[in-house]
Design a protein around this motif. Structure first.
Motif, PDB file in Angstrom:
ATOM      1  N   ALA A   1     -14.638  46.673   2.345  1.00 30.36           N
ATOM      2  CA  ALA A   1     -15.334  47.153   1.230  1.00 30.36           C
ATOM      3  C   ALA A   1     -14.998  48.848   1.090  1.00 30.36           C
ATOM      4  O   ALA A   1     -15.045  49.017  -0.271  1.00 30.36           O
ATOM      5  CB  ALA A   1     -16.875  46.988   1.643  1.00 30.36           C
TER       6      ALA A   1
ATOM      7  N   SER B   1     -15.994  41.754   0.681  1.00 31.39           N
ATOM      8  CA  SER B   1     -15.776  43.214   0.515  1.00 31.39           C
ATOM      9  C   SER B   1     -15.819  43.613  -0.866  1.00 31.39           C
ATOM     10  O   SER B   1     -16.284  44.715  -1.284  1.00 31.39           O
ATOM     11  CB  SER B   1     -14.095  43.298   1.209  1.00 31.39           C
ATOM     12  OG  SER B   1     -14.000  43.073   2.541  1.00 31.39           O
TER      13      SER B   1
ATOM     14  N   CYS C   1     -13.918  50.262  -2.090  1.00 37.73           N
ATOM     15  CA  CYS C   1     -14.603  51.597  -2.969  1.00 37.73           C
ATOM     16  C   CYS C   1     -13.746  52.690  -3.308  1.00 37.73           C
ATOM     17  O   CYS C   1     -14.025  53.052  -4.275  1.00 37.73           O
ATOM     18  CB  CYS C   1     -15.882  51.927  -1.844  1.00 37.73           C
ATOM     19  SG  CYS C   1     -17.370  50.922  -1.779  1.00 37.73           S
TER      20      CYS C   1
ATOM     21  N   ILE D   1     -19.062  43.850  -2.325  1.00 40.99           N
ATOM     22  CA  ILE D   1     -20.033  44.954  -1.677  1.00 40.99           C
ATOM     23  C   ILE D   1     -19.437  46.173  -2.615  1.00 40.99           C
ATOM     24  O   ILE D   1     -20.484  46.929  -3.386  1.00 40.99           O
ATOM     25  CB  ILE D   1     -19.782  45.131  -0.349  1.00 40.99           C
ATOM     26  CG1 ILE D   1     -20.268  44.111   0.373  1.00 40.99           C
ATOM     27  CG2 ILE D   1     -20.494  46.589  -0.017  1.00 40.99           C
ATOM     28  CD1 ILE D   1     -19.882  44.011   1.775  1.00 40.99           C
ATOM     29  N   ALA D   2     -18.309  46.467  -2.736  1.00 39.08           N
ATOM     30  CA  ALA D   2     -17.883  47.688  -3.410  1.00 39.08           C
ATOM     31  C   ALA D   2     -18.180  47.611  -4.927  1.00 39.08           C
ATOM     32  O   ALA D   2     -18.626  48.609  -5.280  1.00 39.08           O
ATOM     33  CB  ALA D   2     -16.228  47.844  -3.380  1.00 39.08           C
TER      34      ALA D   2
END
Lengths: 268, 271, 334
Positions: B160, B76, B164, B79-80
Motif C-alpha cells: 500500500a 494494497s 501511495c 488501500i492506496a
C-alpha cells in the motif's frame, strides 16, 4: 443536405478529440502497457492450451491488441458523449436541444462516430504496431477482410452509442445516474470480451455472452479480422451487429419520444 | 510551530471526515456504489477464474497461489486508492485554477489534494481483495512459519505504501504534464493487474523493470515468493524478499521530494 | 497625478500591512513557431511594482485584462513566488510563510469559489473553522454576523454547487472573514452579480472595514465598486503601476464618459443633442456618450422631448475605457 450537416457534426466530433495531443499520447502509452500485460497472460494460457476457444496463440495475441485498439473506440471505459448528455438532461438544457431542428439522437450519433474515428486512428493504430513488433500476430493480408473489419467496427460503435444513449436518457428519470452507468459499463467490459474472449467462456455463460449486444463491440469485430467468419458467416456476423444496432437505436428513439413529451409537459 | 507531518495528517483527517459524513447522509447510495466498486474490481478475479477453468497451473502457480498474489496486490492497491485516489484530479485542478484556492488555506497542499472527494465506496475494492486473500491463505497450502505469518500483513502494508508513493509521484508529474495524467494509470492500474499474475509469465526484462526501475515487484511478488515457497525467476538473493519496508520508505521519500519540486515549480510558473 | 513613491526605504512601520518593493514576475512562455519548434519568450507580467498600504485602508487595484492584477494578488497571497523584489504582508514573506500568512488574510475570487463545491455551506464553514483553528466563541459570533448581514440563513444547508452566483459570492465572502483576517483580497467580487447583490456586498465590505479595521485590496472592472468603496486607487498596466491616488484624480486624468443606451420606437439617424454624442447605432438602439461627472437626468429629458424614446439604460464607464483614455491613443493593445 441533412447528410452534409451530420457529416459536419461528425467532423467536429473528430476534431474535438484531436486537439488533445498530449492526452492522446498518454493514452497510447497506457493502452500499450496494458496490451503487454494482458498479452503475456494470454501467452501463458495459450502456451498450455494451444487451441483454446478456437484461437491459435498468434490469434489470441492479436485479439489482445485488437482489444486495446477498440477499448477507447468503443468507449468501453466511458469517456464518450454520455456524461455530457446526461449533464444537459440534469441541468434542463436538454429542453433547448429538443427544439432544435436537428434530431437529438442523430446529432449525438454523428458526433460519437467522429470521436470513435479519431480514437481508432489516434489511439488504436500505435498500440497495435507496438504489439506487432514484439509479438507474432495473425493479421490478415486480404484487403476484403480489413474492409469487413471496418464495417464491423462501425456497427460496433453504433451499438456502443445506442447503449450509452439509453444510459444517458435514464437521467430523465433517475436523480443520480452514476449507478446505472457503472453497472452498464461493467457489463460492457465483461461481455464485450475485453477481459477474456467470449469463446473461452464456459457453457451457457459463453452462449449468453455471445448473444448479448456487447459482443458486437469487440468479440465480433475481432473475429471478423481474425478471419473466423468467412463468406456468408461474415455477413451473418455483421447482420447480428446491425440487428442489435437497429433494436437499440429504436428503443432509444422511443424513450426519447417519451422523455420529450415529459419535458414539454413540465415546460422544460 | 507544529510539524508538517502532524499538520498534513490533521488536515487530511478533517477533510476526509467531512466527506465521510456527507457520504453517510445518503446511506443507500453509499452501499450501492460500494457494492458496484466491489463488483467492478472483482471482474479481474472472475477473469482469472475463467482462465483456471481451462488450466490448473499458470506460470507455475496454482489458482490459490495466484489468488494470493491477487489478494495482496488488490488490498494494497485498494488501500492506496482509498487514501490517495483523488490525486489524478490534480491536472484538472491546475487547468481550472482550483489548485490556487488550496494554496490559500493554512494547510499542506498535498493533504488537501489527497483528501478531496474522498470516496468511501473504494472500500469495495479492499473488501474484495481481502476476501480473495482470505480464501487464498486457506487454500494455497502454505507451510506456515512465524516469519511467513508476519510477512503477509507486512506485504500488504508495504505494498500500500509503495502504491501511495506511485500516486503521489503521479500527482507531482502532473505539475509538469497535466494532460498526460493517464500515464499514471499504466503504473497504478496496470501495475496492479500485472502483479495479479505470477512473475514467470512475463518477459525477463519486464520483471527487471518492475524490480529495479519502478519497484512494484516489492509490492507482493518478492515477499509472496517467500511465503509461497516458490523460486525467484530473477534469482535474486533471499534477503530481497524482506526488503519491501525499506523500498517502500525510499519510494515514499522520493515521491515526497518529487511533490515538493512539483509544487515549487507550480508556484514559480503558475501553470 | 501623484507618482507612486516607494516607501520601502523607510523601514516597516507597524501600521503598514501590505508592502511591495520592486516586485517582479517573469513568466517563460513557449510559443509554437512551427510544427516542432517552440520559441521561448519571457513575459514580464509584473514589472517592478512598489507600494504600501496602511492598516484599515480600502484600495482599488485596477487595470485592463492581462495588466498583471491577478498575478500581483497571487504573489501577495503566496500562491505565486515573485521573480524579484520584496513582499511583506503583516510582516511575513508570502513565499516562505505561506501557511502562517494564510491565517491572517482572507481571499475571495469572483470567478471561482474557495468553498467545497459539493458540501453545504455550513459544512464548508465548519471545515474552515477547524482548518484555521478559530476558537468557538469567535467563530459563533463571526458566523452569526455574516449570516445576518449577508442574509445567508436560508442557504446554510445548500450545497455550494446549487447556489446562484450572487449567493455563492456572499457565501465566499463570509468564509473569507470567519477567521478575522487583517487583510482581505477581493478579485472581482461583484462580477456577474445583479444590482441588489452588488449593493449588499458593498455595504457589507464597508461595514467590515469600518468595524474591524480590515485592510481591503480590491480588483474590479466595475467603477461603481471603486466609487463607493475606495478612497485610493492604483492603476496597473503592462505590469507597471501607472497611477496611485484618489478616485477624483483618476476621473480628471481619464476624462471618462458614461453611456446612455436609448431604444427608440423606430430606426433613426444618429441623434444630435447637446452634451452628448452618438457613438453607435444598431437598428432602433443608439449609444450616446456623455461626461461621467454630468447628471444623466437632463440628458434623458432632452432626448425624450425630441425623439420617440421607448426604453433606456445608463452604463457606467468601464475601467478599461477610463484607462484607455488616460493613456490616449496607445491604448490599442493586443
Amino acid at each position: 443536405m441533412r447528410g452534409g450537416f451530420y457529416a459536419a457534426v461528425a467532423v467536429r466530433g473528430f476534431r474535438r478529440y484531436a486537439t488533445y495531443r498530449t492526452a492522446t499520447l498518454a493514452g497510447v502509452f497506457t493502452n500499450t502497457v496494458f496490451g503487454f500485460i494482458i498479452a503475456y497472460s494470454y501467452e501463458a494460457l495459450w502456451g498450455q492450451r494451444p487451441h483454446l476457444g478456437g484461437y491459435t496463440e498468434a490469434q489470441a495475441l492479436t485479439y489482445v491488441w485488437i482489444g486495446q485498439a477498440l477499448l477507447q473506440t468503443m468507449a468501453l471505459m466511458a469517456g464518450g458523449f454520455e456524461e455530457e448528455l446526461a449533464e444537459r438532461i440534469r441541468s434542463g438544457d436538454i429542453a433547448v436541444d429538443l427544439y432544435r431542428p436537428a434530431d437529438l439522437q442523430g446529432w449525438w450519433l454523428s458526433a460519437d462516430l467522429g470521436r470513435a474515428c479519431f480514437h481508432l486512428l489516434g489511439r488504436g493504430v500505435a498500440p497495435m504496431v507496438c504489439g506487432a513488433l514484439v509479438f507474432e500476430l495473425a493479421l490478415p493480408t486480404n484487403p476484403v477482410t480489413w474492409l469487413l473489419f471496418l464495417v464491423s467496427v462501425t456497427l460496433g460503435v453504433v451499438v456502443s452509442f445506442a447503449i450509452r444513449f439509453l444510459v444517458a436518457l435514464s437521467s430523465f428519470w433517475l436523480l443520480d445516474g452514476a449507478g446505472v452507468s457503472q453497472v452498464v459499463f461493467l457489463a460492457g467490459l465483461f461481455f464485450s470480451g475485453m477481459l477474456l474472449p467470449l469463446t473461452v467462456f464456459p457453457g451457457w455463460l459463453g452462449v449468453l455472452a455471445r448473444a448479448l449486444p456487447w459482443s458486437a463491440m469487440l468479440q465480433v469485430p475481432a473475429d471478423v479480422l481474425l478471419g473466423r467468419h468467412e463468406g456468408t458467416g461474415a455477413l451473418l456476423a455483421l447482420a447480428f451487429q446491425a440487428g442489435w444496432a437497429a433494436a437499440l437505436l429504436l428503443t432509444g428513439r422511443a424513450l426519447q419520444a417519451v422523455a420529450a413529451r415529459r419535458v414539454v409537459v413540465q415546460g422544460g | 510551530m507544529r510539524s508538517g507531518a502532524y499538520e498534513s495528517v490533521r488536515t487530511y483527517r478533517l477533510i476526509v471526515g467531512m466527506w465521510v459524513r456527507s457520504t453517510m447522509a445518503y446511506r443507500t447510495s453509499f452501499v450501492l456504489t460500494a457494492l458496484g466498486n466491489l463488483a467492478a474490481t472483482g471482474l479481474d478475479f472472475v477473469t482469472i477464474l475463467l482462465m483456471f477453468s481451462h488450466i490448473t497451473v499458470l506460470g507455475g502457480f496454482t489458482l490459490a497461489q495466484v489468488a494470493f498474489l491477487y489478494g495482496t496486490t488488490s488490498t494494497s492497491f485498494g488501500i492506496a486508492d482509498l487514501l490517495l485516489g483523488s490525486m489524478d484530479r490534480l491536472g484538472r485542478r491546475i487547468r481550472d485554477g482550483t489548485l490556487d484556492t488550496l494554496l490559500l488555506r493554512p494547510a499542506p497542499v498535498l493533504a488537501q489534494v489527497a483528501a478531496d472527494r474522498f470516496a468511501l465506496r473504494r472500500l469495495g475494492r479492499i473488501t474484495q481483495g481481502l476476501a480473495v486473500l482470505g480464501w487464498a491463505l486457506a487454500h494455497a497450502g502454505i507451510d506456515w512459519t512465524p516469519v511467513r505469518v508476519l510477512l503477509v500483513p507486512l506485504t500488504v502494508l508495504c505494498g500500500a505504501a509503495i502504491f501511495c508513493a506511485v500516486f503521489v509521484a503521479g500527482g507531482a508529474f502532473q505539475f509538469w504534464a497535466g494532460d498526460a495524467s493517464e500515464v499514471q494509470n499504466s503504473v497504478t492500474y496496470g501495475g496492479n493487474t500485472m502483479l495479479q499474475y505470477p512473475p514467470a509469465i512475463f518477459a525477463r526484462e519486464l520483471v527487471r523493470g518492475v524490480t529495479f526501475v519502478v519497484p512494484l515487484a516489492f509490492v507482493n511478488w518478492l515477499p509472496a515468493l517467500r511465503v509461497l515457497g516458490e523460486p525467484d525467476p530473477l534469482g535474486l538473493p533471499g534477503w530481497v524478499d524482506f526488503a519491501s519496508p525499506a523500498v517502500a520508505a525510499l519510494c515514499c521519500a522520493l515521491a515526497g521530494l518529487a511533490w515538493r519540486a512539483g509544487l515549487r515549480s507550480y508556484r514559480s510558473t503558475g501553470s | 497625478m501623484t507618482v507612486p513613491v516607494s516607501e520601502a526605504a523607510t523601514e516597516a512601520v507597524t501600521d503598514t500591512v501590505i508592502e511591495l518593493d520592486g516586485v517582479e514576475k517573469v513568466f517563460d512562455v513557449r510559443r509554437k513557431a512551427g510544427p516542432l519548434r517552440r520559441l521561448r519568450t519571457q513575459v514580464r507580467a509584473v514589472d517592478g511594482i512598489s507600494f504600501t498600504v496602511p492598516r484599515g485602508e480600502i484600495v482599488g487595484y485596477i487595470g485592463p485584462n492581462g495588466a498583471g492584477k491577478s498575478t500581483t494578488i497571487k504573489m501577495l497571497t503566496g500562491i505565486l513566488n515573485p521573480s524579484g523584489g520584496r513582499i511583506r504582508i503583516c510582516g511575513l514573506d508570502p513565499t516562505r510563510d505561506r501557511t502562517r500568512l494564510a491565517r491572517r488574510i482572507g481571499v475571495v475570487f469572483g470567478q471561482r469559489t474557495t468553498l467545497w463545491w459539493d458540501l453545504p455551506l455550513r459544512d464548508s464553514y465548519e471545515l474552515v473553522r477547524r482548518m484555521y483553528r478559530i476558537d468557538d466563541a469567535r467563530y459563533a459570533a463571526n458566523l452569526a454576523a455574516c449570516v445576518e448581514l449577508l442574509d445567508l440563513g436560508p442557504l446554510l444547508e445548500v450545497p455550494v454547487r446549487q447556489l446562484s452566483l450572487g449567493q455563492r459570492m456572499r457565501g465566499d465572502i463570509a468564509a473569507a472573514l470567519l477567521h478575522d483576517p487583517e487583510v482581505l483580497y477581493l478579485d472581482e467580487p461583484t462580477i456577474g452579480l445583479d444590482v441588489i447583490s452588488k449593493t449588499r456586498v458593498r455595504d457589507f465590505l464597508r461595514r467590515v472595514n469600518a468595524e474591524r479595521g480590515t485592510t481591503v485590496l480590491l480588483t474590479t472592472h466595475d467603477l461603481t465598486d471603486i466609487e463607493q468603496l475606495c478612497r485610493r486607487v492604483m492603476v496597473i498596466d503592462h505590469g507597471r503601476l501607472m497611477y496611485d491616488g484618489d478616485l477624483g484624480g483618476l476621473h480628471a486624468v481619464g476624462d471618462s464618459e458614461r453611456t446612455l443606451v436609448a431604444d427608440f420606437a423606430r430606426e433613426l439617424p444618429p441623434v444630435e443633442i447637446e452634451g452628448a454624442r452618438c457613438v453607435k447605432v444598431d437598428g432602433p438602439r443608439q449609444w450616446l456618450a456623455f461626461p461621467a461627472q454630468a447628471s444623466a437626468a437632463p440628458l434623458v429629458a432632452a432626448v425624450a422631448a425630441h425623439y420617440p424614446l421607448v426604453d433606456l439604460s445608463v452604463r457606467e464607464p468601464a475601467i478599461e475605457d477610463v484607462i484607455a483614455r488616460m493613456y490616449g491613443e496607445d491604448a490599442d493593445r493586443t
